[in-house]
Write an enzyme that holds these catalytic residues in place. Structure first.
Site, PDB file in Angstrom:
ATOM      1  N   THR A 188       0.869  -1.140  -0.551  1.00  0.00           N
ATOM      2  CA  THR A 188      -0.199   0.080   0.619  1.00  0.00           C
ATOM      3  C   THR A 188       0.963   1.557  -0.102  1.00  0.00           C
ATOM      4  O   THR A 188       1.978   1.258   0.535  1.00  0.00           O
ATOM      5  CB  THR A 188      -0.675  -0.415   1.405  1.00  0.00           C
ATOM      6  N   ASN A 400      -6.105  17.030  -6.803  1.00  0.00           N
ATOM      7  CA  ASN A 400      -5.202  16.674  -7.680  1.00  0.00           C
ATOM      8  C   ASN A 400      -4.251  17.314  -8.827  1.00  0.00           C
ATOM      9  O   ASN A 400      -3.851  17.272  -9.264  1.00  0.00           O
ATOM     10  CB  ASN A 400      -5.385  15.074  -8.420  1.00  0.00           C
TER      11      ASN A 400
END
Length: 405
Positions: A188, A400
């Protein structure tokens, strides 16, 4: 097996802490974390498969190669990726700062970073705060540590369980961060697992590798595999069980507990995807193999069109069939059935290759719940697999669009 409090400090012999070093201006919560075992641990890890790998990933790979470690230092706010020789030196300086303050050999300290790519890590601020970081280590320190690794996460992620192995009480704890740039492939963004179970490094690596295949590797937020993906596990043996050195009942019990923790953490990451409003769980049944079922499920939850449809609460099952079709798996489309379910009810929209008439208002209500399940019956075999993702929202683009600046 039962859930317990404490995260990474739930197992016997582990302490943690988190402090604000000032890595990124404007941050007010901790940005540097430390986990310590009071004795040397067996250790294992899985890492990003991205060919572009951050300097901490490279250094931790080398330090964990002998299957032992005792401490992990991690920072948020800066990924220390694509930073060349200076970045390598900065990762080493982080390790040295922790090792010296803890009076440990450098090779027993692992290091992780997360944040902006391509900027040099201001490692001096970490060095300046290392005494505070070490001095504050405690059983309660998991609370500061779990915040210190967060970037765009909206909530901390931790889990711990208690079980019995070989007649002894064994605990496994975990904390992780991950919200964007999530398309897991052997790890992860940052994940840490601690346990007081006695297990060899070889069996620990086997268990971790086996576990991530059906947990962490089955989640996707946006299809991007990070340069920094790292999942580490430290086992100090303080539970006092007979050491697990091969397959058997004790290994199976440990793996079951590890899977429970990793599944819970994977779902927390998927549900906290950047800008997400819904956790999407895709369950594939009747596949020819477990690997095929997982690939099919992950193809569905990775589809931007499927994710957008869930944001719009639109039961657009055609996008699901499309995602199954380009998964690369061989199946019989004429046998496929698709249903949706949530706390608001369930509805079948496609059965054995044929579309069904269904009430759109009912479907919208079902898709309005925070967690929605897609059940897909392939009718090609006996195997099943699950993957987790989230919807794609306007907020994801906003987060983003200016992440670096």
């Amino acid at each position: 097996m039962k859930y317990i409090e404490g995260g990474v400090t739930a197992p016997v012999g582990f302490t943690a802490n988190g402090v604000l070093s000032g890595i990124k201006s404007g941050r007010t919560k901790p940005d540097t974390a430390l986990i310590l075992s009071d004795t040397l641990c067996t250790a294992a890890g899985v890492f990003t498969q991205n060919r572009v790998q951050a300097e901490p990933v490279k250094l931790t790979r080398s330090h964990i190669a002998d299957g032992t470690a005792q401490a992990v230092i991690a920072n948020s706010g800066n990924a220390n990726a694509c930073t060349g020789e200076q970045g390598a030196q900065n990762a080493h300086r982080m390790v040295c700062a922790a090792a010296n303050a803890l009076h440990l050999p450098e090779e027993n300290v692992l290091v992780c970073s997360t944040g902006v790519i391509g900027q040099q890590l201001p490692v001096s601020v970490i060095e300046e705060h290392i005494e505070d970081l070490v001095g504050g280590l405690s059983k309660d320190g998991h609370k500061a540590a779990r915040e210190a690794i967060m970037t765009t996460d909206t909530k901390y992620k931790e889990c711990a369980v208690e079980t019995v192995i070989g007649g002894k009480t064994v605990r496994i704890g975990s904390m992780a961060k991950g919200s964007g740039m999530i398309h897991i492939n052997m790890g992860t963004m940052l994940g840490f697992i601690t346990t007081d179970c006695a297990v060899t490094s070889q069996m620990l690596q086997r268990a971790l590798t086996e576990s991530v295949a059906g947990t962490y590797n089955c989640i996707s937020v946006d299809g991007d595999t990070s340069t920094n993906d790292t999942l580490l596990v430290l086992a100090n043996g303080r539970a006092g069980n007979v050491i697990i050195d091969g397959p058997g009942a004790d290994y199976d019990a440990f793996l079951a507990a590890l899977n429970t923790v990793n599944t819970e953490m994977a779902k927390k990451i998927a549900g906290d995807g950047e800008g997400a409003e819904h956790l999407i769980e895709c369950r594939v049944h009747g596949a020819v193999s477990v690997a095929s079922a997982r690939t099919l499920a992950k193809s569905v939850i990775s589809s931007n069109l499927v994710k957008a449809a869930f944001f719009g609460k639109d039961a657009n099952w055609g996008r699901i069939l499309c995602a199954l079709g380009y998964s690369g798996e061989v199946f019989t489309p004429e046998k496929v059935s698709v249903s949706f379910s949530s706390a608001n009810g369930s509805i079948c929209v496609f059965s054995s290759g044929v579309p069904l008439d269904f009430d759109e208002c009912t479907a919208t209500l079902i898709l309005s719940a925070p967690t929605v399940v897609i059940d897909i019956d392939m009718q090609d075999g006996e195997c099943e697999g699950t993957a987790w993702g989230c919807d794609l929202t306007y907020e994801y683009v906003k987060i983003n669009g200016d992440y670096r600046t």
